[in-house]
Design a protein around this motif. Structure first.
Motif, mmCIF file in Angstrom:
data_model
loop_
_atom_site.group_PDB
_atom_site.id
_atom_site.type_symbol
_atom_site.label_atom_id
_atom_site.label_comp_id
_atom_site.label_asym_id
_atom_site.label_seq_id
_atom_site.Cartn_x
_atom_site.Cartn_y
_atom_site.Cartn_z
ATOM 1 N N VAL A 63 0.838 -1.207 0.000
ATOM 2 C CA VAL A 63 0.000 0.000 0.000
ATOM 3 C C VAL A 63 0.869 1.251 0.000
ATOM 4 N N ASN A 64 1.895 1.256 0.821
ATOM 5 C CA ASN A 64 2.713 2.459 0.935
ATOM 6 C C ASN A 64 3.787 2.562 -0.142
ATOM 7 N N ALA A 65 4.172 1.434 -0.717
ATOM 8 C CA ALA A 65 5.041 1.492 -1.896
ATOM 9 C C ALA A 65 4.300 2.212 -3.025
ATOM 10 N N ARG A 66 3.002 1.951 -3.121
ATOM 11 C CA ARG A 66 2.183 2.641 -4.123
ATOM 12 C C ARG A 66 2.127 4.137 -3.845
ATOM 13 N N ASN A 67 1.951 4.506 -2.568
ATOM 14 C CA ASN A 67 1.929 5.935 -2.222
ATOM 15 C C ASN A 67 3.239 6.622 -2.605
ATOM 16 N N ILE A 68 4.347 5.953 -2.302
ATOM 17 C CA ILE A 68 5.658 6.526 -2.626
ATOM 18 C C ILE A 68 5.855 6.602 -4.136
ATOM 19 N N ALA A 69 5.395 5.561 -4.828
ATOM 20 C CA ALA A 69 5.540 5.531 -6.292
ATOM 21 C C ALA A 69 4.786 6.684 -6.960
ATOM 22 N N LEU A 70 3.679 7.114 -6.367
ATOM 23 C CA LEU A 70 2.941 8.256 -6.905
ATOM 24 C C LEU A 70 3.805 9.521 -6.854
ATOM 25 N N ALA A 71 4.563 9.677 -5.760
ATOM 26 C CA ALA A 71 5.486 10.813 -5.654
ATOM 27 C C ALA A 71 6.655 10.652 -6.625
ATOM 28 N N GLU A 72 7.136 9.422 -6.774
ATOM 29 C CA GLU A 72 8.248 9.162 -7.687
ATOM 30 C C GLU A 72 7.875 9.513 -9.127
ATOM 31 N N GLN A 73 6.611 9.264 -9.496
ATOM 32 C CA GLN A 73 6.160 9.616 -10.843
ATOM 33 C C GLN A 73 6.300 11.113 -11.113
ATOM 34 N N LEU A 74 6.186 11.905 -10.057
ATOM 35 C CA LEU A 74 6.311 13.361 -10.181
ATOM 36 C C LEU A 74 7.751 13.831 -9.981
ATOM 37 N N ASN A 75 8.655 12.885 -9.664
ATOM 38 C CA ASN A 75 10.058 13.213 -9.348
ATOM 39 C C ASN A 75 10.154 14.218 -8.209
ATOM 40 N N LEU A 76 9.313 13.996 -7.183
ATOM 41 C CA LEU A 76 9.265 14.903 -6.041
ATOM 42 C C LEU A 76 9.347 14.133 -4.734
ATOM 43 N N PRO A 77 9.836 14.769 -3.668
ATOM 44 C CA PRO A 77 9.753 14.141 -2.347
ATOM 45 C C PRO A 77 8.289 14.059 -1.915
ATOM 46 N N LEU A 78 7.973 13.034 -1.137
ATOM 47 C CA LEU A 78 6.629 12.920 -0.566
ATOM 48 C C LEU A 78 6.604 13.694 0.743
ATOM 49 N N LEU A 79 5.707 14.660 0.849
ATOM 50 C CA LEU A 79 5.595 15.498 2.036
ATOM 51 C C LEU A 79 4.333 15.144 2.808
ATOM 52 N N THR A 80 4.488 14.898 4.112
ATOM 53 C CA THR A 80 3.340 14.679 4.984
ATOM 54 C C THR A 80 3.425 15.617 6.175
ATOM 55 N N HIS A 81 2.267 15.943 6.746
ATOM 56 C CA HIS A 81 2.245 16.770 7.961
ATOM 57 C C HIS A 81 1.748 15.960 9.147
ATOM 58 N N CYS A 82 1.813 14.644 9.024
ATOM 59 C CA CYS A 82 1.343 13.738 10.080
ATOM 60 C C CYS A 82 2.508 12.879 10.566
ATOM 61 N N SER A 83 2.800 12.945 11.849
ATOM 62 C CA SER A 83 3.890 12.138 12.402
ATOM 63 C C SER A 83 3.669 10.654 12.157
ATOM 64 N N THR A 84 2.416 10.217 12.264
ATOM 65 C CA THR A 84 2.115 8.802 12.078
ATOM 66 C C THR A 84 2.345 8.383 10.635
#
Length: 302
Positions: A63-84
């Motif tokens: 599930v989270n590899a997919r989330n990261i891959a979405l950011a990779e498609q944009l060539n951008l770091p994934l930014l979250t504002h949630c510690s969890t």
């Protein structure tokens, strides 16, 4: 001095679009004020907040590899504002990058599952970064200070980091997981006074709340009491789940511990945004369960 606009693939998470909508609202307002560009990952899924792995580590990783891959498609770091979310997605990213070196067969399984669903594969080409550390390490405290037009002088702020932000990953390159400084440095940058107390790096009790509610509320109550006794005007947290336990459940916490607390709990971007000229209304400060009026009065907003 920044020479280019910072841009991130923005993972808002579930809670910031539901029970803590003011977190999403204030993150957008702050980043706009700082000229940081966010591209929201609207196709992203819930990170699972650490529960997926109780059933299957493969599920959490996929599930989270997919989330990261979405950011990779944009060539951008994934930014979250949630510690969890940072803890969960960051841990998966760390794990899968290690698998690239030591267990490529496992990564092939993960990417095989993604391929079956028509998703892009995980490549390990980006990073997962919490808003706090994006501001401190990418944007820079000096740049934030230049944007401050309303110093939060006299406000005593107690940080509540949340355990997932500090210790869910094996590597913590931006701060000390047991003696962090980032939030307190931010407080000083915007003119506020940091307040130190024992519970600032501990668990808020949220993970216990569904099956050991009284114990969860006692933990939250202990931290809030310590902050009050240390002289805090408010607690500031970079985690919406911590915010839920400390703010939205504070009245229930009071009943469990038998003591009135009434301490405002702010989201990190709300605090910074106040200092750079965003209005309290734009930041959703009227949505909190514990009134933020004492903070706004002290700062001269009302």
């Amino acid at each position: 001095m920044l020479t280019h606009t910072l841009k991130y693939a923005y993972f808002p998470g579930c809670v910031a679009q539901g029970a803590c909508r003011e977190l999403h609202q204030s993150t957008v307002a702050l980043t706009q004020a700082l000229d940081i560009e966010l591209i929201e990952l609207k196709k992203a899924a819930c990170c699972g907040s650490g529960t997926f792995k109780e059933d299957s580590q493969m599920l959490e990783d996929t599930v989270n590899a997919r989330n990261i891959a979405l950011a990779e498609q944009l060539n951008l770091p994934l930014l979250t504002h949630c510690s969890t979310c940072q803890g969960v997605i960051g841990h998966v990213d760390e794990h899968l990058k290690q698998c690239q070196k030591t267990n490529p067969a496992y990564l092939e399984q993960v990417n095989g599952l993604l391929q079956k669903e028509g998703c892009s594969p995980y490549r390990g080409t980006t990073e997962v970064k919490h808003l706090l550390y994006a501001l401190v390490t990418d944007y820079g405290l000096e740049e934030i200070q230049k944007r401050v037009n309303r110093k939060l002088t006299g406000l005593k702020c107690a940080a509540f980091y949340g355990c997932y932000l500090l210790r869910a990953q094996k590597s913590m390159p931006y701060d000390d997981p047991f003696q962090p400084k980032a939030m307190e440095n931010v407080f000083r940058t915007v003119g506020a006074e940091p307040i130190y107390y024992k519970g600032r790096t501990q668990c808020c009790g949220w993970p216990l709340s569904s099956y050991a509610t009284a114990q969860s509320f006692k933990m939250a109550g202990m931290h809030i009491q310590e902050a009050i006794e240390a002289g805090a005007d408010c607690i500031v947290t970079p985690c919406p789940l911590c915010h839920l336990n400390l703010d939205s459940r504070q009245k229930e916490v009071e009943k469990v511990i038998g003591r009135e607390l009434d301490l405002p709990i702010l989201h990190l971007p709300q605090l910074i945004a106040l200092a750079v000229g965003v209005s309290p209304k734009e930041l959703g400060l009227d949505r909190h369960i514990v009134s933020t009026k004492p903070v706004l009065e002290k700062l001269g907003f009302i």
